[in-house]
Design an enzyme around this catalytic site. Structure first.
Site, PDB file in Angstrom:
ATOM      1  N   GLU A  92     -53.085   6.966  23.934  1.00 31.65           N
ATOM      2  CA  GLU A  92     -54.051   7.343  24.975  1.00 31.65           C
ATOM      3  C   GLU A  92     -55.375   7.802  24.381  1.00 31.65           C
ATOM      4  OE1 GLU A  92     -52.493  10.327  27.692  1.00 31.65           O
ATOM      5  OE2 GLU A  92     -50.508   9.539  27.239  1.00 31.65           O
ATOM      6  N   CYS A 105     -62.160  11.484  23.425  1.00 33.14           N
ATOM      7  CA  CYS A 105     -61.014  12.227  22.898  1.00 33.14           C
ATOM      8  C   CYS A 105     -60.022  11.184  22.399  1.00 33.14           C
ATOM      9  CB  CYS A 105     -60.411  13.089  23.993  1.00 33.14           C
ATOM     10  SG  CYS A 105     -58.890  13.915  23.487  1.00 33.14           S
ATOM     11  N   CYS A 112     -45.903  12.679  17.993  1.00 35.20           N
ATOM     12  CA  CYS A 112     -46.254  13.791  17.102  1.00 35.20           C
ATOM     13  C   CYS A 112     -44.969  14.483  16.692  1.00 35.20           C
ATOM     14  CB  CYS A 112     -47.167  14.776  17.839  1.00 35.20           C
ATOM     15  SG  CYS A 112     -47.660  16.191  16.827  1.00 35.20           S
ATOM     16  N   CYS A 116     -44.532  21.172  19.592  1.00 31.92           N
ATOM     17  CA  CYS A 116     -44.986  22.313  20.406  1.00 31.92           C
ATOM     18  C   CYS A 116     -44.353  22.221  21.800  1.00 31.92           C
ATOM     19  CB  CYS A 116     -46.509  22.328  20.501  1.00 31.92           C
ATOM     20  SG  CYS A 116     -47.315  22.324  18.885  1.00 31.92           S
ATOM     21  N   CYS A 119     -46.272  20.719  25.037  1.00 33.40           N
ATOM     22  CA  CYS A 119     -47.052  19.491  24.884  1.00 33.40           C
ATOM     23  C   CYS A 119     -46.234  18.227  25.145  1.00 33.40           C
ATOM     24  CB  CYS A 119     -47.636  19.461  23.476  1.00 33.40           C
ATOM     25  SG  CYS A 119     -48.510  17.935  23.100  1.00 33.40           S
ATOM     26  N   CYS A 333     -53.567  14.823  27.216  1.00 30.77           N
ATOM     27  CA  CYS A 333     -53.098  13.639  26.493  1.00 30.77           C
ATOM     28  C   CYS A 333     -51.593  13.700  26.283  1.00 30.77           C
ATOM     29  CB  CYS A 333     -53.805  13.560  25.148  1.00 30.77           C
ATOM     30  SG  CYS A 333     -55.033  12.268  25.157  1.00 30.77           S
TER      31      CYS A 333
HETATM   32  N1  SAH Z   1     -52.225  18.121  17.371  1.00 31.84           N
HETATM   33  C1  SAH Z   1     -53.497  18.714  17.458  1.00 31.84           C
HETATM   34  C2  SAH Z   1     -54.477  17.930  18.288  1.00 31.84           C
HETATM   35  C3  SAH Z   1     -53.927  17.274  19.519  1.00 31.84           C
HETATM   36  S1  SAH Z   1     -53.410  18.364  20.808  1.00 31.84           S
HETATM   37  C4  SAH Z   1     -53.383  20.138  17.970  1.00 31.84           C
HETATM   38  O1  SAH Z   1     -52.314  20.521  18.389  1.00 31.84           O
HETATM   39  O2  SAH Z   1     -54.365  20.840  17.901  1.00 31.84           O
HETATM   40  C5  SAH Z   1     -54.983  18.821  21.504  1.00 31.84           C
HETATM   41  C6  SAH Z   1     -55.000  20.157  22.203  1.00 31.84           C
HETATM   42  O3  SAH Z   1     -54.285  20.077  23.458  1.00 31.84           O
HETATM   43  C7  SAH Z   1     -54.346  21.268  21.397  1.00 31.84           C
HETATM   44  O4  SAH Z   1     -55.132  22.421  21.430  1.00 31.84           O
HETATM   45  C8  SAH Z   1     -53.055  21.454  22.152  1.00 31.84           C
HETATM   46  O5  SAH Z   1     -52.523  22.706  21.906  1.00 31.84           O
HETATM   47  C9  SAH Z   1     -53.490  21.228  23.588  1.00 31.84           C
HETATM   48  N2  SAH Z   1     -52.397  20.974  24.528  1.00 31.84           N
HETATM   49  C10 SAH Z   1     -51.278  20.273  24.338  1.00 31.84           C
HETATM   50  N3  SAH Z   1     -50.528  20.271  25.461  1.00 31.84           N
HETATM   51  C11 SAH Z   1     -51.203  20.992  26.381  1.00 31.84           C
HETATM   52  C12 SAH Z   1     -50.944  21.350  27.734  1.00 31.84           C
HETATM   53  N4  SAH Z   1     -49.840  20.974  28.356  1.00 31.84           N
HETATM   54  N5  SAH Z   1     -51.873  22.084  28.369  1.00 31.84           N
HETATM   55  C13 SAH Z   1     -53.020  22.475  27.749  1.00 31.84           C
HETATM   56  N6  SAH Z   1     -53.312  22.166  26.489  1.00 31.84           N
HETATM   57  C14 SAH Z   1     -52.415  21.440  25.795  1.00 31.84           C
HETATM   58 FE1  SF4 Z   2     -48.513  17.692  18.330  1.00 27.83          FE
HETATM   59 FE2  SF4 Z   2     -48.917  18.347  20.846  1.00 27.83          FE
HETATM   60 FE3  SF4 Z   2     -48.409  20.233  19.063  1.00 27.83          FE
HETATM   61 FE4  SF4 Z   2     -50.760  18.971  19.012  1.00 27.83          FE
HETATM   62  S1  SF4 Z   2     -50.007  20.290  20.644  1.00 27.83           S
HETATM   63  S2  SF4 Z   2     -49.413  19.434  17.264  1.00 27.83           S
HETATM   64  S3  SF4 Z   2     -50.124  16.928  19.665  1.00 27.83           S
HETATM   65  S4  SF4 Z   2     -46.997  18.601  19.684  1.00 27.83           S
END
Ligand code: SAH
Ligand code: SF4
Length: 348
Positions: A92, A105, A112, A116, A119, A333
């Site tokens: 995406e 973006c 990944c 987390c 996410c 995303c």
């Molecule tokens: N992996 C990297 C970059 C991609 S994620 C990282 O984690 O920073 C991009 C951003 O989206 C990160 O700050 C992540 O914590 C946030 N993110 C992921 N899932 C989310 C959600 N459900 N709501 C809000 N932010 C989210």
């Molecule tokens: Fe990976 Fe999502 Fe964590 Fe970013 S927020 S490191 S994309 S699992």
């Protein structure tokens, strides 16, 4: 012969390779120009001879992702793309309009592995890393589809950019090329979940990009509960790497902080966060959580977010609440890809 991806080549690498093929180096410049305009086949390179085009097609893979789905927000014109890559994987990207210009973006990996809890991107684990050319493609083909110039890039799509270090760095160099899109490092942000060792490595490169840290909690217990990476690199270690990054580059760090009801939004956590960052060159972005069904987590209310922001500011830390773009389309995303995988394979 295994074909290599031509778009991953820098101009000087392409020059060398063409010279080795018995071609004039100026051809490399022409080809590089076509590639960075987003041609979909070598045959579109009309000022290159048929013979050379055939030689190129024999030797190189020319990636050109196909649009599988596209969602346009009626609220603010944000466009979200789901692309199909040459091997059938999908990723995406999001095109965002701001008053200072358009932003892209982009994703850095298919899936990944950081896991987390909040996410959608991490749910199925890591499938593979994207090449530098595939990261660049997202920018090229969004420009092509919208007909509008992209002036800023955020590496905040699916994937952990620092878990794909070499390709991401190569992408930053490619996208900055004068003969290509010429997007400078000051217009690029890289977001990481906090791979401290890689941040130290990045600091050595002395790039002018903005580093965004996905912090999301100010204490190790809360952070480890939602971000497994914190067990390898706890907060003190992470902050030390951030300080080092600032010392080496002079670039202020931006901290992403997702507001999760009952998990990260308590007043004592605001105080703890302020203690952690006070006096440091930092800016905090408070982000209301985008709902991901599988996570079981919920966003804090507007009032809780405002109260949290208030405590930070009173304690000397500047914080802004992130405006959510495209509220009527799958916002964060990873969600569009999850939905697509769910529909295709009946997993959801
Ligand atoms: N992996 C990297 C970059 C991609 S994620 C990282 O984690 O920073 C991009 C951003 O989206 C990160 O700050 C992540 O914590 C946030 N993110 C992921 N899932 C989310 C959600 N459900 N709501 C809000 N932010 C989210
Ligand atoms: Fe990976 Fe999502 Fe964590 Fe970013 S927020 S490191 S994309 S699992």
């Amino acid at each position: 012969m295994i074909k290599t991806e031509i778009k991953c080549r820098t101009l000087s690498e392409l020059k060398d390779e063409l010279q080795n093929m018995g071609e004039k180096p100026f051809r490399a410049q022409q080809i590089f120009g076509w590639l960075h305009q987003g041609v979909q086949s070598f045959d579109e390179m009309t000022n290159i001879s048929k013979q050379l085009r055939a030689k190129l097609a024999e030797r190189y893979l020319l990636t050109a992702p196909k649009i599988l789905r596209k969602q346009v927000s009626r609220v603010d014109g944000t466009v979200k793309y789901l692309w199909e890559l040459y091997d059938g994987n999908c990723i995406e990207s999001v095109f965002m309009r701001y008053h200072h210009g358009n932003s892209a973006c982009v994703s850095s990996q298919v899936g990944c592995r950081m896991g987390c809890k909040f996410c959608a991107s991490g749910i199925g684990g890591l499938v593979r890393c994207l090449s530098a050319g595939e990261i660049l493609d997202q920018v090229l083909f969004m420009q092509k589809d919208t007909g509008e110039r992209i002036s800023n890039i955020v590496l905040m799509g699916t994937g952990e950019p620092l878990d794909n270090y070499d390709n991401v760095l190569r992408f930053i160099r490619l996208v900055g090329a004068e003969e290509g899109l010429h997007i400078g490092q000051r217009h690029i942000s890289l977001s990481t979940s906090g791979l401290a060792e890689q941040i130290d490595r990045l600091a050595q490169e002395k790039l002018q990009i903005t580093l965004s840290i996905s912090l999301h909690a100010p204490d190790n217990a809360s952070r480890s509960a939602i971000m497994p990476v914190n067990r390898s690199f706890p907060i003190e270690r992470l902050i030390q790497s951030c300080q080092n990054y600032f010392d080496m580059t002079g670039r202020r760090i931006s901290y992403e902080y997702t507001m999760i009801d009952g998990v990260s939004d308590r007043p004592w956590q605001a105080k703890k966060l302020a203690e952690l960052l006070r006096g440091r060159p930092a800016h905090v972005n408070l982000i209301p959580l985008n709902h991901v069904t599988e996570s079981g987590l919920h966003s804090s209310s507007k009032e809780q977010v405002a109260a949290f922001q208030n405590i930070l500011e009173k304690n000397g830390v500047t914080a802004t609440v992130r405006r959510t773009l495209g509220p009527d389309i799958d916002a964060s995303c990873g969600q569009l890809r999850r939905r697509h995988i769910g529909e295709t394979f009946g997993k959801e």
